[in-house]
Motif scaffolding. Structure first.
Motif, mmCIF file in Angstrom:
data_model
loop_
_atom_site.group_PDB
_atom_site.id
_atom_site.type_symbol
_atom_site.label_atom_id
_atom_site.label_comp_id
_atom_site.label_asym_id
_atom_site.label_seq_id
_atom_site.Cartn_x
_atom_site.Cartn_y
_atom_site.Cartn_z
ATOM 1 N N MET A 1 -25.636 -76.355 20.484
ATOM 2 C CA MET A 1 -26.553 -76.756 19.416
ATOM 3 C C MET A 1 -27.149 -75.515 18.765
ATOM 4 O O MET A 1 -27.610 -74.603 19.441
ATOM 5 C CB MET A 1 -27.671 -77.640 19.970
ATOM 6 N N ASN A 2 -27.119 -75.450 17.436
ATOM 7 C CA ASN A 2 -27.620 -74.292 16.720
ATOM 8 C C ASN A 2 -29.137 -74.184 16.841
ATOM 9 O O ASN A 2 -29.858 -75.185 16.789
ATOM 10 C CB ASN A 2 -27.236 -74.380 15.239
ATOM 11 N N ARG A 3 -29.624 -72.942 16.990
ATOM 12 C CA ARG A 3 -31.061 -72.718 17.095
ATOM 13 C C ARG A 3 -31.705 -72.725 15.712
ATOM 14 O O ARG A 3 -31.109 -72.307 14.718
ATOM 15 C CB ARG A 3 -31.319 -71.386 17.798
ATOM 16 N N GLU A 4 -32.950 -73.183 15.655
ATOM 17 C CA GLU A 4 -33.658 -73.342 14.380
ATOM 18 C C GLU A 4 -34.190 -72.013 13.866
ATOM 19 O O GLU A 4 -34.569 -71.132 14.639
ATOM 20 C CB GLU A 4 -34.812 -74.328 14.524
ATOM 21 N N ILE A 5 -34.239 -71.893 12.544
ATOM 22 C CA ILE A 5 -34.832 -70.745 11.886
ATOM 23 C C ILE A 5 -36.001 -71.234 11.034
ATOM 24 O O ILE A 5 -35.880 -72.208 10.286
ATOM 25 C CB ILE A 5 -33.801 -69.999 11.025
ATOM 26 N N THR A 6 -37.138 -70.557 11.161
ATOM 27 C CA THR A 6 -38.322 -70.865 10.372
ATOM 28 C C THR A 6 -38.529 -69.771 9.336
ATOM 29 O O THR A 6 -38.599 -68.585 9.682
ATOM 30 C CB THR A 6 -39.579 -70.971 11.260
ATOM 31 N N ILE A 7 -38.593 -70.160 8.081
ATOM 32 C CA ILE A 7 -38.754 -69.226 6.966
ATOM 33 C C ILE A 7 -40.146 -69.407 6.392
ATOM 34 O O ILE A 7 -40.516 -70.503 5.965
ATOM 35 C CB ILE A 7 -37.700 -69.479 5.873
ATOM 36 N N THR A 8 -40.930 -68.348 6.381
ATOM 37 C CA THR A 8 -42.269 -68.410 5.800
ATOM 38 C C THR A 8 -42.230 -67.825 4.400
ATOM 39 O O THR A 8 -42.022 -66.632 4.227
ATOM 40 C CB THR A 8 -43.285 -67.639 6.662
ATOM 41 N N GLY A 9 -42.408 -68.699 3.417
ATOM 42 C CA GLY A 9 -42.347 -68.293 2.016
ATOM 43 C C GLY A 9 -41.279 -69.080 1.283
ATOM 44 O O GLY A 9 -40.088 -68.872 1.519
ATOM 45 N N GLY A 10 -41.709 -69.977 0.404
ATOM 46 C CA GLY A 10 -40.764 -70.836 -0.307
ATOM 47 C C GLY A 10 -40.489 -70.389 -1.725
ATOM 48 O O GLY A 10 -40.494 -71.201 -2.657
ATOM 49 N N GLY A 11 -40.267 -69.089 -1.899
ATOM 50 C CA GLY A 11 -39.864 -68.563 -3.198
ATOM 51 C C GLY A 11 -38.350 -68.493 -3.296
ATOM 52 O O GLY A 11 -37.625 -69.221 -2.614
ATOM 53 N N LEU A 12 -37.856 -67.590 -4.132
ATOM 54 C CA LEU A 12 -36.417 -67.508 -4.385
ATOM 55 C C LEU A 12 -35.630 -67.154 -3.130
ATOM 56 O O LEU A 12 -34.667 -67.843 -2.775
ATOM 57 C CB LEU A 12 -36.131 -66.485 -5.486
ATOM 58 N N SER A 13 -36.004 -66.077 -2.457
ATOM 59 C CA SER A 13 -35.221 -65.649 -1.294
ATOM 60 C C SER A 13 -35.336 -66.655 -0.159
ATOM 61 O O SER A 13 -34.346 -66.952 0.517
ATOM 62 C CB SER A 13 -35.650 -64.251 -0.839
ATOM 63 N N GLY A 14 -36.524 -67.214 0.060
ATOM 64 C CA GLY A 14 -36.702 -68.160 1.160
ATOM 65 C C GLY A 14 -35.920 -69.441 0.965
ATOM 66 O O GLY A 14 -35.225 -69.912 1.878
ATOM 67 N N LEU A 15 -36.004 -70.028 -0.228
ATOM 68 C CA LEU A 15 -35.301 -71.288 -0.481
ATOM 69 C C LEU A 15 -33.797 -71.067 -0.585
ATOM 70 O O LEU A 15 -33.000 -71.909 -0.141
ATOM 71 C CB LEU A 15 -35.840 -71.944 -1.749
ATOM 72 N N ALA A 16 -33.374 -69.946 -1.180
ATOM 73 C CA ALA A 16 -31.940 -69.661 -1.261
ATOM 74 C C ALA A 16 -31.347 -69.460 0.130
ATOM 75 O O ALA A 16 -30.244 -69.940 0.427
ATOM 76 C CB ALA A 16 -31.698 -68.428 -2.126
ATOM 77 N N LEU A 17 -32.071 -68.747 0.991
ATOM 78 C CA LEU A 17 -31.607 -68.558 2.371
ATOM 79 C C LEU A 17 -31.532 -69.897 3.094
ATOM 80 O O LEU A 17 -30.563 -70.164 3.819
ATOM 81 C CB LEU A 17 -32.550 -67.613 3.112
ATOM 82 N N ALA A 18 -32.534 -70.745 2.906
ATOM 83 C CA ALA A 18 -32.526 -72.058 3.556
ATOM 84 C C ALA A 18 -31.320 -72.873 3.119
ATOM 85 O O ALA A 18 -30.673 -73.547 3.931
ATOM 86 C CB ALA A 18 -33.823 -72.800 3.225
ATOM 87 N N SER A 19 -30.986 -72.818 1.835
ATOM 88 C CA SER A 19 -29.819 -73.532 1.325
ATOM 89 C C SER A 19 -28.543 -73.060 2.014
ATOM 90 O O SER A 19 -27.727 -73.870 2.473
ATOM 91 C CB SER A 19 -29.704 -73.324 -0.181
ATOM 92 N N ALA A 20 -28.375 -71.752 2.088
ATOM 93 C CA ALA A 20 -27.160 -71.204 2.691
ATOM 94 C C ALA A 20 -27.078 -71.529 4.183
ATOM 95 O O ALA A 20 -26.007 -71.868 4.702
ATOM 96 C CB ALA A 20 -27.111 -69.692 2.478
ATOM 97 N N LEU A 21 -28.198 -71.431 4.886
ATOM 98 C CA LEU A 21 -28.187 -71.729 6.314
ATOM 99 C C LEU A 21 -27.861 -73.198 6.580
ATOM 100 O O LEU A 21 -27.150 -73.524 7.539
ATOM 101 C CB LEU A 21 -29.539 -71.367 6.935
ATOM 102 N N ARG A 22 -28.355 -74.083 5.748
ATOM 103 C CA ARG A 22 -28.057 -75.502 5.938
ATOM 104 C C ARG A 22 -26.565 -75.787 5.745
ATOM 105 O O ARG A 22 -26.010 -76.684 6.390
ATOM 106 C CB ARG A 22 -28.878 -76.353 4.972
#
Length: 338
Positions: free
Chosen positions: A1-22
């Motif tokens: 099972m993949n481990r979770e990543i928590t991103i603090t900051g919902g700007g461009l880099s944070g949301l773009a990274l979240a998209s790619a990780l998903r």
């Protein structure tokens, strides 16, 4: 099972990274202090990012209706000194629209975005800090507004002055984003809605200020951010940071939004490897930092030098003289900050 990543900051880099990780089935939670949609001090002019980067992040289709900017003009105190065309079109889209699109996209992929939560830059496994610049007693103030009804000499207008510079670029629905960086002047006393034009006038750009005053101003779009320094930010030991939290390129380059997306792309592979148990957290952090240093070191150094030139009278005289003689190496300058 993949481990979770928590991103603090919902700007461009944070949301773009979240998209790619998903897209790699990594569980992601984004913590954002603000609410969407919101206006941000930003050039809203995306130049230098490739389609392959946007595709790797899974967000390319979000820009299908963005404006494509190709022409530019450079003015010094209201006088045209240079005109040119970008080799590759830049994208024009407001943060008001783009941030909300990114939010909905991340949520559609199963990512969790929690608004109204202000995180702290605490190092730890699975924690990524993308909450922008760190508070600092810097000498600069950034000002931004959307106006409608202004005629521009090019898709992008760049205005130099004695106290800073400003850029005008179109975004959606006929609005033009006006964003400037200025040396803070404690002697300037103006209402929030008049700060941008007042700073422009103080720097010799009274003609632009007059043009703006004749325009329709978008409600809620006037915003400011003060007390920061462009360039590399003060690192926090053990913290994996991306985007402006690592480095802020001077805004005249038009490359800040692109760097946010590029830094997210550079982090995807190491973070996926950690999530899948293939790499230690420290190894992942070190790899991301090395990738960003290789990618951005030259452009930050050059941009910092050019920034100093533009804020120095002799430097501006040199630029103006080269432009008048048709010797300004604009395309070469642009390439060094890409």
């Amino acid at each position: 099972m993949n481990r979770e990543i928590t991103i603090t900051g919902g700007g461009l880099s944070g949301l773009a990274l979240a998209s790619a990780l998903r897209s790699h089935e990594v569980p992601v939670t984004v913590l954002e202090a603000g609410r969407y949609p919101r206006h941000r001090v930003c050039g809203e002019f995306i130049s230098g990012v490739s389609d392959s980067t946007l595709a790797a992040l899974g967000i390319r289709r979000l820009f299908d209706d963005a404006l494509r900017h190709r022409s530019l003009s450079w003015l010094e105190n209201g006088r045209m000194i240079h005109s040119d065309r970008l080799k590759s079109p830049a994208l024009g889209i407001s943060r008001h629209l783009l941030d909300e699109r990114l939010l909905r996209h991340v949520e559609s992929l199963g990512g969790i975005v929690r608004c109204g939560i202000r995180g702290n830059p605490v190092p730890g496994e699975g924690r990524v800090w993308t909450a922008g610049r760190k508070p600092e007693n810097g000498p600069w103030i950034g000002l931004k507004a959307h106006v409608r009804g202004i005629e521009k000499s090019a898709d992008l207008e760049m205005h130099s002055g004695t106290n800073g510079y400003a850029g005008l670029a179109g975004v959606e629905d006929g609005w033009t984003n006006v964003c400037g960086l200025f040396r803070m002047d404690r002697a300037i006393k103006a209402a929030p809605g008049d700060l941008l034009t007042t700073y422009l006038e103080a720097g010799g750009n009274s003609k632009l200020a007059a043009r703006l005053r004749d325009c329709e101003w978008r409600e809620g779009s006037v915003c400011a951010v003060a007390g920061f320094k462009p360039g590399r930010q003060i690192p926090m030991p053990g913290l994996l940071a991306l985007g402006d939290a690592v480095s802020m390129i001077p805004p005249f380059t038009g490359n800040g939004m692109s760097m946010a997306f590029q830094s997210a792309e550079l982090a995807v592979e190491p973070l996926v490897a950690w999530s899948q148990g293939e790499k230690s957290w420290q190894d992942a952090v070190n790899e991301v930092r090395t990738r960003m240093d290789r990618k951005f070191k030259r452009r930050l150094t050059v941009a910092g030098a050019l920034h100093s030139i533009l804020l120095d009278q002799s430097g501006r005289n040199l630029v103006s003289g080269l432009a008048s003689a048709k010797l300004l190496p604009f395309q070469s300058m642009l390439a060094t900050v890409r």
